[in-house]
Structure formats: C-alpha cells, structure tokens
Design an enzyme around this catalytic site. Structure first.
Site, mmCIF file in Angstrom:
data_model
loop_
_atom_site.group_PDB
_atom_site.id
_atom_site.type_symbol
_atom_site.label_atom_id
_atom_site.label_comp_id
_atom_site.label_asym_id
_atom_site.label_seq_id
_atom_site.Cartn_x
_atom_site.Cartn_y
_atom_site.Cartn_z
ATOM 1 N N LYS A 253 37.362 23.337 48.562
ATOM 2 C CA LYS A 253 38.037 22.234 47.895
ATOM 3 C C LYS A 253 39.144 21.734 48.822
ATOM 4 O O LYS A 253 39.430 22.395 49.835
ATOM 5 C CB LYS A 253 38.593 22.662 46.537
ATOM 6 C CG LYS A 253 39.742 23.653 46.606
ATOM 7 C CD LYS A 253 40.300 23.849 45.209
ATOM 8 C CE LYS A 253 41.478 24.781 45.206
ATOM 9 N NZ LYS A 253 42.008 25.023 43.867
ATOM 10 N N GLU B 13 44.441 27.614 44.524
ATOM 11 C CA GLU B 13 44.714 27.348 45.937
ATOM 12 C C GLU B 13 44.929 25.849 46.089
ATOM 13 O O GLU B 13 44.271 25.049 45.450
ATOM 14 C CB GLU B 13 43.532 27.823 46.792
ATOM 15 C CG GLU B 13 43.401 29.327 46.762
ATOM 16 C CD GLU B 13 42.263 29.875 47.624
ATOM 17 O OE1 GLU B 13 41.674 29.117 48.393
ATOM 18 O OE2 GLU B 13 41.983 31.080 47.495
ATOM 19 N N PHE C 164 38.381 19.528 34.914
ATOM 20 C CA PHE C 164 37.182 20.289 35.297
ATOM 21 C C PHE C 164 35.898 19.620 34.822
ATOM 22 O O PHE C 164 34.918 20.288 34.533
ATOM 23 C CB PHE C 164 37.277 21.745 34.810
ATOM 24 C CG PHE C 164 38.067 22.575 35.774
ATOM 25 C CD1 PHE C 164 39.443 22.468 35.827
ATOM 26 C CD2 PHE C 164 37.430 23.419 36.664
ATOM 27 C CE1 PHE C 164 40.176 23.183 36.750
ATOM 28 C CE2 PHE C 164 38.159 24.138 37.592
ATOM 29 C CZ PHE C 164 39.530 24.019 37.631
ATOM 30 N N THR D 170 42.241 40.360 40.387
ATOM 31 C CA THR D 170 41.336 40.182 39.253
ATOM 32 C C THR D 170 40.445 41.414 39.166
ATOM 33 O O THR D 170 39.663 41.680 40.078
ATOM 34 C CB THR D 170 40.480 38.914 39.464
ATOM 35 O OG1 THR D 170 41.366 37.805 39.588
ATOM 36 C CG2 THR D 170 39.520 38.683 38.317
ATOM 37 N N GLY E 260 32.456 26.676 44.402
ATOM 38 C CA GLY E 260 32.507 27.737 45.403
ATOM 39 C C GLY E 260 33.892 28.354 45.344
ATOM 40 O O GLY E 260 34.530 28.371 44.290
ATOM 41 N N LYS F 20 47.270 39.910 60.633
ATOM 42 C CA LYS F 20 47.917 39.117 59.592
ATOM 43 C C LYS F 20 49.406 39.453 59.517
ATOM 44 O O LYS F 20 50.265 38.578 59.423
ATOM 45 C CB LYS F 20 47.271 39.449 58.250
ATOM 46 C CG LYS F 20 46.858 38.224 57.446
ATOM 47 C CD LYS F 20 46.289 38.652 56.109
ATOM 48 C CE LYS F 20 44.930 38.032 55.892
ATOM 49 N NZ LYS F 20 44.392 38.269 54.555
ATOM 50 N N LYS G 22 32.579 34.888 42.443
ATOM 51 C CA LYS G 22 32.609 36.343 42.279
ATOM 52 C C LYS G 22 33.030 36.728 40.854
ATOM 53 O O LYS G 22 32.565 37.727 40.322
ATOM 54 C CB LYS G 22 33.522 36.993 43.324
ATOM 55 C CG LYS G 22 34.990 36.990 43.013
ATOM 56 C CD LYS G 22 35.771 37.816 44.037
ATOM 57 C CE LYS G 22 37.271 37.655 43.845
ATOM 58 N NZ LYS G 22 37.782 38.074 42.537
ATOM 59 N N CYS H 160 37.091 32.615 43.980
ATOM 60 C CA CYS H 160 37.210 33.166 42.624
ATOM 61 C C CYS H 160 36.010 32.923 41.717
ATOM 62 O O CYS H 160 35.400 33.882 41.252
ATOM 63 C CB CYS H 160 38.479 32.634 41.963
ATOM 64 S SG CYS H 160 39.955 33.296 42.736
ATOM 65 N N THR I 198 39.242 41.810 45.583
ATOM 66 C CA THR I 198 38.215 42.445 44.750
ATOM 67 C C THR I 198 36.923 41.644 44.912
ATOM 68 O O THR I 198 36.479 40.980 43.987
ATOM 69 C CB THR I 198 38.628 42.479 43.255
ATOM 70 O OG1 THR I 198 39.062 41.155 42.863
ATOM 71 C CG2 THR I 198 39.748 43.446 43.010
HETATM 72 N N1 LIG Z 1 42.770 33.287 45.943
HETATM 73 C C1 LIG Z 1 43.003 32.867 44.721
HETATM 74 O O1 LIG Z 1 43.107 31.656 44.487
HETATM 75 C C2 LIG Z 1 43.167 33.837 43.583
HETATM 76 C C3 LIG Z 1 43.671 33.356 42.363
HETATM 77 C C4 LIG Z 1 43.834 34.255 41.332
HETATM 78 C C5 LIG Z 1 43.472 35.592 41.488
HETATM 79 N N2 LIG Z 1 42.964 36.025 42.671
HETATM 80 C C6 LIG Z 1 42.633 37.443 42.813
HETATM 81 O O2 LIG Z 1 43.656 38.081 43.552
HETATM 82 C C7 LIG Z 1 43.097 39.123 44.368
HETATM 83 C C8 LIG Z 1 43.462 38.898 45.809
HETATM 84 O O3 LIG Z 1 42.858 37.689 46.246
HETATM 85 P P1 LIG Z 1 43.259 36.989 47.612
HETATM 86 O O4 LIG Z 1 42.566 35.676 47.633
HETATM 87 O O5 LIG Z 1 44.734 37.048 47.768
HETATM 88 O O6 LIG Z 1 42.558 38.005 48.651
HETATM 89 P P2 LIG Z 1 42.826 38.131 50.229
HETATM 90 O O7 LIG Z 1 41.612 38.758 50.770
HETATM 91 O O8 LIG Z 1 43.291 36.809 50.744
HETATM 92 O O9 LIG Z 1 44.064 39.124 50.346
HETATM 93 C C9 LIG Z 1 44.013 40.508 50.134
HETATM 94 C C10 LIG Z 1 44.899 41.149 51.194
HETATM 95 O O10 LIG Z 1 45.143 42.515 50.873
HETATM 96 C C11 LIG Z 1 45.209 43.250 52.091
HETATM 97 N N3 LIG Z 1 44.987 44.661 51.762
HETATM 98 C C12 LIG Z 1 43.867 45.273 51.321
HETATM 99 N N4 LIG Z 1 44.097 46.565 51.095
HETATM 100 C C13 LIG Z 1 45.393 46.805 51.377
HETATM 101 C C14 LIG Z 1 46.222 47.951 51.324
HETATM 102 N N5 LIG Z 1 45.756 49.127 50.901
HETATM 103 N N6 LIG Z 1 47.509 47.836 51.707
HETATM 104 C C15 LIG Z 1 47.992 46.643 52.109
HETATM 105 N N7 LIG Z 1 47.261 45.523 52.176
HETATM 106 C C16 LIG Z 1 45.973 45.600 51.810
HETATM 107 C C17 LIG Z 1 44.120 42.625 52.931
HETATM 108 O O11 LIG Z 1 44.315 42.897 54.304
HETATM 109 C C18 LIG Z 1 44.292 41.145 52.587
HETATM 110 O O12 LIG Z 1 45.178 40.495 53.475
HETATM 111 C C19 LIG Z 1 41.608 39.115 44.093
HETATM 112 O O13 LIG Z 1 41.326 40.036 43.074
HETATM 113 C C20 LIG Z 1 41.364 37.706 43.582
HETATM 114 O O14 LIG Z 1 40.263 37.627 42.738
HETATM 115 C C21 LIG Z 1 42.820 35.163 43.726
#
Ligand SMILES: NC(=O)c1ccc[n+]([C@@H]2O[C@H](COP(=O)([O-])OP(=O)(O)OC[C@H]3O[C@@H](n4cnc5c(N)ncnc54)[C@H](O)[C@@H]3O)[C@@H](O)[C@H]2O)c1
Length: 431
Positions: free
Chosen positions: A320, A151, A248, A118, A256, A31, A262, A259, A82
């Site tokens: 989606k 997203e 909504f 989260t 699905g 990445k 989980k 978010c 998470t």
């Molecule tokens: N995706 C969404 O739409 C969304 C919206 C709101 C909140 N969230 C929350 O935000 C958080 C992240 O979600 P996401 O979708 O971005 O996850 P993701 O899996 O896309 O991204 C997490 C990234 O963190 C990296 N990572 C993990 N440990 C690391 C470390 N120690 N050092 C550096 N990089 C590290 C991983 O390699 C990964 O690329 C989650 O808790 C999720 O619930 C997500």
C-alpha cells in the site's frame, strides 16, 4: 520493548513521546546499528523526527542487552514477529516464546509482560506457563495489548487510537497499563479492559472483519464488471449506511501486507483448532489468494493475450502507499508472472525499491519516476495508489509510452480522461 521492528519501534517512540522511559531491544545487529546511528530502517512518515527528538530527550534508547533493558521496568512489551508458520498457516510463536524466556531469565523484580505482537488465543496462558517454569520465584503478570496501528499512519494511529484494548488478569497489571496509557485517557481514547483471551481474539476478529470487507467489495467489483454497474457507486451506496461504513470498500488487486494475509490464515487455524471453523474467513483467504494470482492474467489479456517481448511499466510495488513494506504485496505475483511470460518490466515505487529488489525477479528494471518507467512501455499497470501517481498528466504518459494499454488496479484515474488521452484503459469494477 522487545523487538525494534515496525510495531516495537513505533510504539516505543510513541510511549517515549508520552513521557515514558523506553528501552528498545533489537536482536538484528544491522537494524540495531542503524537505529543507534539515528537511521530508521523502515519508511514511516514522521518516525525519524519522533525517534530523534525522544533519543535526544533521553527517553528512548536502543540496545541488545535484555537484562539492562528490563531491569526496573514496570512493563515489558513483546513486539517480535509472528509470521505464518511454514506449511500449516498457524502463527509461528517461536520468536515470542524465545523473547519471553530471555526476559524471564534476567528479570530481577516482578513486572508485567505484555504481548503487543498479534498472537493466537491462548498464547497469554502459555506465556504464563513459561514464566512459572523459568521463574517460579517471581510473581510476573501477563497482559495482552494488541496493536491496531496502520503502516503509513502509524504514529497518528498510536497517539489517537480509535480504542486501546488491554487484556489482563490482575489488578496490578491493569493499573500499570492504565498508567502507561493515561495520556490517551486525556484525549478520551476508549480503553477497553478485557480478559487475556478476549483481547487476543479482538485483534484477529478486527483484521478478519476488515479483510472480509475488502474481499466483499472486490467480489462486488467482479459482479459490476459483468453487469455494467459501477463499484464506486455501489461502495458509496452501501457505505453511507452507518451500519456498513465507508472505509475499506475500495476495490483492488486483493489485500497484502504484513498483517491481513497472515492474520486471516491464523484466524482460520485458531477457529479449526477450537472446533468452531469459520467458513467465512476460510472463504476470504481463498478468494483473496485467487484474486492476487489472477491479476497478471488481466494485464496479459489487456495486452492482447501475450506479453512476450513487450515492455510493461509498473507503478507502485509496496502493498500500500506510504510504506516500503513489500510483505505479501500483490505486486509480487503480478510482476513474477509478467516476467515469467517474457515481459520486460520497468518498475517505479517511491519508497519500496530496497525491499522489492530481494523479492522480485532480478530482471526488473527500477526507474526514477513514473514517467521514466512509462518510457517506451507497451502496457502500464498501476499496482499501488501512491499520491504522486494521481496527478500525472495522461497526455504526457501517452507521449512517453510506445503502446496505449493502461491497467489500473487501484482505480486512480478517470476512465473518460484516460480514453480521451488515447488509452485503452481498464480498471476495477467500473464500466
Ligand atoms: N506491521 C504492522 O502494521 C502491525 C500492526 C499491528 C500488529 N502487528 C503485529 O506486531 C508484531 C510485530 O510486527 P512487525 O511488523 O513489527 O514485525 P517486524 O518483523 O518488523 O519486527 C520484529 C522485530 O523483532 C526483532 N526480534 C525478534 N526476536 C527478538 C528478540 N528475542 N529480541 C529482540 N528483538 C527481537 C526482529 O529482529 C525484528 O526487528 C507481529 O505480531 C504483527 O502481527 C504488526
């Protein structure tokens, strides 16, 4: 910004766009390599240009060196995943705690550690304990700043949020975060300062409520199907009531994504752990799981009770539109079951093929567009409501297909127009 996934990358780029100096730390080597090469590993409209212009302006950089990134930082955001912990539905906090420890070890000056991930209620306190044990010499603040971006419209959501929620325990943390979000004050985005626990709970409460709304209209759709009512009119009839709201209330195959599934599950566990179980959210989880699992049966029933040897065209795979995210997508159980029952699946998704390949059966045939997928198909199923599917001419679709069965799990098409084109058409909650 620790973590360059969806949230870390979008928030990092947006903070840079607001004028801040941002270092994104990403642990995944592949990445990171693509980020450094100017390629965005996810599909999110507008993100590539936003990242490129801020990298060019020198406000945004990517690396794997935590020490370099946090040196002199006024705030360190934790934006790692998470996911659901295997087996029990709790949020898996191992990435969060590992990131906090890594940061704590290399800090050289006081800062504010902010969770954007989260995280369950009480995580901020546990982070504080880690900081106190790893770095008793440093006075580090902890804050919670849950992210509400969607997203597919993530940049707009970050730059023009309905609200920003910030949980803090000290005046210093409050001031740092106020300064970070100051540009949003100017557009009058409401900024809500709360305690750590409250901010953490707001995120789960928001997602649980939205998931409940989706689940509610899905159940109404089932009732509509049995009673002859039309779920779109029901949604409009209730949604125009300002206390309910229009959003909504679109029926579909069940929620699905990365978010809702989980977060509702984690909310259930949080509530149980604190001796205040939420029967409502427990029902939302169970109803939604059952719904996703039952969608393939609808398709099989529409196909006459058997899909063995039949060709099924699938339009849309991602959870989606406007994303390539396949996490917990309803297409996974639907396609899985169809293949298991002997169907040949021809699928098309505008952005999701790369993410879909590892999670769908190998036998799925990926097509170049919707009409290509429909070629020779006995049955067509719409699973994701990409805009490009809306404008398809039913007559051309009918010509391409060998059969005449369409199961529209997103109510994209007008039933009358589809029937006029000669389809046996079924959708969700409409006569
Ligand atoms: N995706 C969404 O739409 C969304 C919206 C709101 C909140 N969230 C929350 O935000 C958080 C992240 O979600 P996401 O979708 O971005 O996850 P993701 O899996 O896309 O991204 C997490 C990234 O963190 C990296 N990572 C993990 N440990 C690391 C470390 N120690 N050092 C550096 N990089 C590290 C991983 O390699 C990964 O690329 C989650 O808790 C999720 O619930 C997500």
């Amino acid at each position: 910004m620790i973590g360059g996934g969806y949230v870390g990358l979008v928030s990092g780029a947006c903070f840079a766009e607001l004028g801040h100096d941002v270092a994104v730390v990403e642990a995944d080597a592949a990445k990171l390599a693509s980020l450094r090469a100017g390629q965005i590993p996810i599909f999110e409209p507008g993100l590539d240009t936003l990242v490129a212009s801020n990298v060019r302006a020198g406000r945004l950089r990517f690396g794997d060196d935590i020490a370099g990134a946090v040196a002199g930082a006024e705030a360190v955001f934790i934006a790692v995943g998470t996911p659901t912990r295997r087996g029990d539905g709790h949020a898996d906090l191992s990435f969060v705690f590992a990131a906090v420890e890594q940061v704590a070890r290399v800090l050289t000056a006081p800062t504010v550690i902010v969770t954007k991930s989260t995280v369950p209620v009480g995580t901020g306190r546990r982070i504080r304990e880690i900081l106190t044990s790893v770095r008793p010499d440093l006075d580090v603040d902890v804050a919670s700043n849950p992210e509400f971006l969607r997203e597919g419209s993530a940049i707009g959501d970050f730059m023009r949020p309905d609200r920003v929620v910030i949980g803090v325990e000290s005046e210093r943390a409050r001031e740092v975060l106020r300064q970070l979000y100051r540009p949003l004050y100017l557009i009058e985005a409401p900024i809500l300062f709360t305690s750590l626990e409250t901010a953490e709970l707001i995120k789960y409460a928001a997602n649980s409520f939205l998931a409940m709304k989706v689940t509610f209209i899905n159940e109404m759709a089932d009732i509509c199907e049995r009673t002859g009512a039309d779920v779109h009119d029901v949604a409009r009839g209730i949604g125009l009531d300002g206390r309910i709201g229009k959003k909504f209330l679109h029926p579909g195959p069940g929620f699905g994504g990365s978010c809702f599934p989980k977060d509702t599950l984690a909310m259930v566990r949080i509530a149980q752990d604190h001796g205040a179980p939420s029967r409502l959210i427990e029902a939302v989880v169970a109803v939604n799981d059952a719904r996703k699992a039952s969608m393939a049966a609808r398709v099989i029933a529409a196909a006459g009770g058997n899909v063995r040897g039949k060709t099924v065209a699938v339009l849309g795979l991602t959870f989606k539109p406007e994303t390539d995210d396949m996490r917990d997508a309803p297409s996974i159980p639907v396609v899985g079951r169809l293949v298991e029952d002997g169907a040949v699946v021809r699928a098309y998704d505008p952005e999701g093929e790369g993410q879909a390949r590892p999670v769908l059966p190998d036998s799925v045939i990926y097509c170049r567009d919707a009409l290509d997928a429909a070629q020779g198909a006995d049955v067509l199923v719409v699973i994701t409501e990409w805009n490009e599917f809306r404008a398809i001419d039913p007559a051309r679709l009918r010509e391409a297909m060998a059969g005449d069965v369409v199961v529209d799990l997103r109510n994209l098409y007008e039933p009358a127009a589809m029937r006029a084109a000669g389809f046996r058409y079924s959708s969700i909650g409409r006569p």
